[in-house]
Design an enzyme around this catalytic site. Structure first.
Site, PDB file in Angstrom:
ATOM      1  N   ASP A 226      -8.081 -41.407  16.648  1.00 40.69           N
ATOM      2  CA  ASP A 226      -9.172 -42.071  15.930  1.00 40.69           C
ATOM      3  C   ASP A 226      -9.633 -43.238  16.790  1.00 40.69           C
ATOM      4  O   ASP A 226      -8.816 -43.930  17.393  1.00 40.69           O
ATOM      5  CB  ASP A 226      -8.696 -42.586  14.570  1.00 40.69           C
ATOM      6  CG  ASP A 226      -8.401 -41.463  13.587  1.00 40.69           C
ATOM      7  OD1 ASP A 226      -9.055 -40.411  13.677  1.00 40.69           O
ATOM      8  OD2 ASP A 226      -7.511 -41.633  12.736  1.00 40.69           O
TER       9      ASP A 226
ATOM     10  N   ASP B 104     -13.957 -36.412  11.592  1.00 39.90           N
ATOM     11  CA  ASP B 104     -13.977 -36.969  10.232  1.00 39.90           C
ATOM     12  C   ASP B 104     -15.414 -37.112   9.729  1.00 39.90           C
ATOM     13  O   ASP B 104     -15.702 -36.841   8.555  1.00 39.90           O
ATOM     14  CB  ASP B 104     -13.278 -38.331  10.200  1.00 39.90           C
ATOM     15  CG  ASP B 104     -11.806 -38.244  10.566  1.00 39.90           C
ATOM     16  OD1 ASP B 104     -11.205 -37.174  10.360  1.00 39.90           O
ATOM     17  OD2 ASP B 104     -11.266 -39.239  11.070  1.00 39.90           O
TER      18      ASP B 104
END
Length: 195
Positions: A140, A161
């Protein structure tokens, strides 16, 4: 009942939309994660991209969205199995849903691309924790903070995401309002005759 040539032709466009969206988001996700892996991992620091609120900031998520089940060894196979089931189910929807509105198929492509992007990391990517132990996880690197308080930030996320969230937000109204085939004249006449 077998598909007619006309129905197969009508199905081709939604399949192409789904496959294109999935491929674009998967490639974009893998390329950006590779960049973050090379340029943001420690000892590199967070990079302010836009003002005080949008940053490139590396984190390694061994759990699911927002760190749920982070560090649990049993979570990785569960997430992989759930991802595979999701992709198979989404592919099955492409074969069944009405073909008159393409945004539903774009949504399915987003979900497939995002799911495969994160599954790629869970299968192949490893990083060390604070104790020097290797763990599989997901890269991330996007951090969004409140402009008035840099310490108030949304949990880090990635392009996969984003694709998953966009896909779900588009798929819900599609399934609610457009998942049934449009009523034909024959259906309408049969309904009137039954009254």
């Amino acid at each position: 009942m077998s598909d007619t040539p006309a129905s197969k032709s009508a199905r081709l466009r939604p399949i192409l939309v789904t496959a294109s969206a999935a491929a674009v988001f998967l490639i974009l996700d893998l390329v950006t994660k590779s960049w973050a892996w090379e340029n943001l991992r420690p000892p590199h620091k967070s990079i302010a991209a836009i003002g005080n609120w949008f940053h490139w900031s590396y984190s390694f998520n061994t759990g699911s969205a927002f760190g749920f089940l982070r560090g649990q060894d049993f979570s990785r196979p569960i997430f992989i199995v759930v991802t595979l089931i999701t992709v198979v189910y989404m592919a099955a929807l492409v074969r069944k849903l009405p073909t008159d509105r393409l945004y539903g198929f774009f949504a399915i492509g987003c979900i497939i691309g995002g799911a495969l992007g994160n599954m790629h990391d869970r299968l192949l990517r490893q990083d060390t924790d604070a104790l020097g132990q290797l763990h599989h996880g997901v890269v991330d690197f996007i951090r969004v903070c409140a402009p008035w308080n840099r310490g108030l930030c949304w949990p880090n996320f990635n392009v996969a995401d984003i694709a998953l969230v966009v896909g779900v937000l588009l798929l819900i109204p599609y399934l609610m309002f457009h998942a049934q085939p449009p009523e034909t004249k024959e259906d309408s006449q049969e309904a009137k005759a039954a009254v």
